[in-house]
Write an enzyme that holds these catalytic residues in place. Structure first.
Site, mmCIF file in Angstrom:
data_model
loop_
_atom_site.group_PDB
_atom_site.id
_atom_site.type_symbol
_atom_site.label_atom_id
_atom_site.label_comp_id
_atom_site.label_asym_id
_atom_site.label_seq_id
_atom_site.Cartn_x
_atom_site.Cartn_y
_atom_site.Cartn_z
ATOM 1 N N HIS A 1 -82.370 -10.253 -41.382
ATOM 2 C CA HIS A 1 -83.763 -10.393 -41.503
ATOM 3 C C HIS A 1 -84.388 -8.999 -41.947
ATOM 4 O O HIS A 1 -85.400 -8.853 -42.574
ATOM 5 C CB HIS A 1 -84.689 -10.624 -39.969
ATOM 6 C CG HIS A 1 -84.563 -9.095 -39.351
ATOM 7 N ND1 HIS A 1 -85.270 -8.836 -38.226
ATOM 8 C CD2 HIS A 1 -83.953 -8.049 -39.317
ATOM 9 C CE1 HIS A 1 -85.096 -7.794 -37.536
ATOM 10 N NE2 HIS A 1 -84.169 -7.308 -38.342
ATOM 11 N N ASP B 1 -70.220 -0.216 -41.172
ATOM 12 C CA ASP B 1 -71.821 0.353 -41.538
ATOM 13 C C ASP B 1 -71.684 1.518 -42.526
ATOM 14 O O ASP B 1 -70.635 1.988 -43.011
ATOM 15 C CB ASP B 1 -72.491 0.687 -40.048
ATOM 16 C CG ASP B 1 -74.054 0.401 -40.311
ATOM 17 O OD1 ASP B 1 -74.620 0.987 -41.331
ATOM 18 O OD2 ASP B 1 -74.646 -0.274 -39.497
ATOM 19 N N GLY C 1 -68.820 1.556 -45.137
ATOM 20 C CA GLY C 1 -68.912 0.920 -46.491
ATOM 21 C C GLY C 1 -70.222 0.159 -46.677
ATOM 22 O O GLY C 1 -71.031 0.342 -45.721
ATOM 23 N N PHE D 1 -71.986 -3.563 -47.345
ATOM 24 C CA PHE D 1 -71.728 -5.185 -47.136
ATOM 25 C C PHE D 1 -72.110 -5.759 -48.558
ATOM 26 O O PHE D 1 -72.101 -7.045 -48.462
ATOM 27 C CB PHE D 1 -72.437 -5.713 -46.091
ATOM 28 C CG PHE D 1 -73.854 -5.315 -45.509
ATOM 29 C CD1 PHE D 1 -74.997 -5.275 -46.454
ATOM 30 C CD2 PHE D 1 -74.006 -4.884 -44.266
ATOM 31 C CE1 PHE D 1 -76.051 -4.945 -46.194
ATOM 32 C CE2 PHE D 1 -75.420 -4.518 -43.793
ATOM 33 C CZ PHE D 1 -76.617 -4.777 -44.961
#
Ligand SMILES: C[S@@+](CC[C@H](N)C(=O)[O-])C[C@H]1O[C@@H](n2cnc3c(N)ncnc32)[C@H](O)[C@@H]1O
Length: 317
Positions: A231, A192, A212, A214
């Site tokens: 979402h 995260d 980090g 994504f």
């Protein structure tokens, strides 16, 4: 089934914003906590919290008409099972977020398809949270709420000892820590942004935190868990996240998505409303099965299972 009058249906929706805001205010004042030991006069509560007594009375009276608090004699309130829920960490944080930052954002939702959050707060939500550590901590506590239900859903997955599970956007790591209690043979990586608020005592001994983005790179693993991540993003960004994972994922890797699969039809389903919050916050969206199939294919995956709140996929070769 008893028919609801059309006027009643419209009224319930019209007043929704007032209920959300009223609950946010009293949760922020910690009124459920102030009533935890028993009934109290509203004057005492107002003095203790710095609220205006008449205003607090009106807020509590309105909420009591919905079963949240009860007025047992004029101006004296006690908790009910519904208001006691706000004594638990996570629900009170949700009440404050829905009635505060999210309320302000939803107030600017329009039909343009654009996120409202940046227009209200001047940056995207994640950058804003990085600048507001207290709100970041509140958000992480709210997200950790309901981990029991998510662990139950995850029991449908075939977990294999020795595998490494990467919880992509895993927040404070509580979900993966709980999963490893049920399956101690799993290794875990919580991935995260660095600013998540974590309980560092959860980490070590087979569970690590890797910071980090994504959109850049994720650690290598056997299972990639995405809990209410996709979402938050529009299709183009969600595709980028999946492609980043696909680059690090070995061929045998599995993808486990904890997100809603919106069913067709008119039945009530919470994510049909959360969809509008995702739109207002991020230009994100809840997806139906067809939309999930399209997104997964664009990201390099093919689905092997659709449940109402869980999707499993494998790498496309
Ligand atoms: C809706 S929360 C879900 C948290 C957790 N997976 C859960 O189910 O409770 C979305 C998470 O995505 C993380 N996130 C947002 N942008 C990110 C990025 N670029 N890279 C990694 N994580 C990110 C946030 O910090 C947040 O923890």
């Amino acid at each position: 089934m008893s028919e609801v009058a059309p006027e009643q249906t419209i009224w319930e929706v019209l007043r929704g914003a007032l209920a959300t805001r009223a609950l946010g205010i009293v949760a922020g004042l910690r009124i459920p906590q102030a009533l935890a030991a028993g009934p109290r006069p509203v004057g005492d509560l107002a003095r203790e919290t710095g609220a205006d007594a008449d205003t607090l009375h009106r807020l509590l009276r309105a909420l009591a008409s919905e079963g949240i608090f009860a007025e047992e004699e004029r101006g004296v309130f006690h908790n009910t099972p519904a208001s006691e829920l706000l004594l638990t960490s996570g629900w009170d944080d949700f009440a404050v977020l829905f009635g505060g930052v999210w309320y302000d954002t939803v107030g600017r939702l329009d039909a343009s398809g654009k996120a409202a959050f940046p227009a209200v707060f001047g940056s995207d939500f994640w950058a804003w949270l990085a600048e507001h550590p207290e709100e970041r901590a509140r958000f992480d506590r709210a997200m950790a709420q309901g981990s029991d239900t998510r662990i139950e859903r995850l029991e449908a997955v075939d977990w294999r000892d020795g595998e490494t599970v990467v919880d992509v956007g895993g927040g404070n790591g509580s979900l993966l820590a709980e999963l490893r209690k049920a399956h101690p043979g799993l290794r875990g990586i919580v991935f995260d942004l660095p600013e998540t608020t974590r309980d560092e005592s959860l980490f070590g001994d087979g569970l690590e935190f890797v910071a980090g983005s994504f959109f850049e790179r994720v650690p290598e693993g056997d299972v990639y868990l995405l809990g209410t991540i996709l979402h938050d993003w529009d299709d183009a960004s969600a595709t980028k996240i999946l492609r980043t994972i696909r680059v690090s994922a070995p061929e045998h890797a599995r993808l486990v998505v904890l997100d809603a699969v919106v069913p067709p039809g008119n039945e009530p389903f919470g994510p049909k409303w959360l969809d509008l919050l995702m739109l207002a916050m991020f230009a994100g969206r809840e997806r139906d099965e067809e939309q999930w199939r399209t997104l997964l294919a664009a990201g390099g995956f093919e689905p092997v299972r659709f449940d109402e709140r869980l999707i499993e996929a494998r790498c496309r070769s």
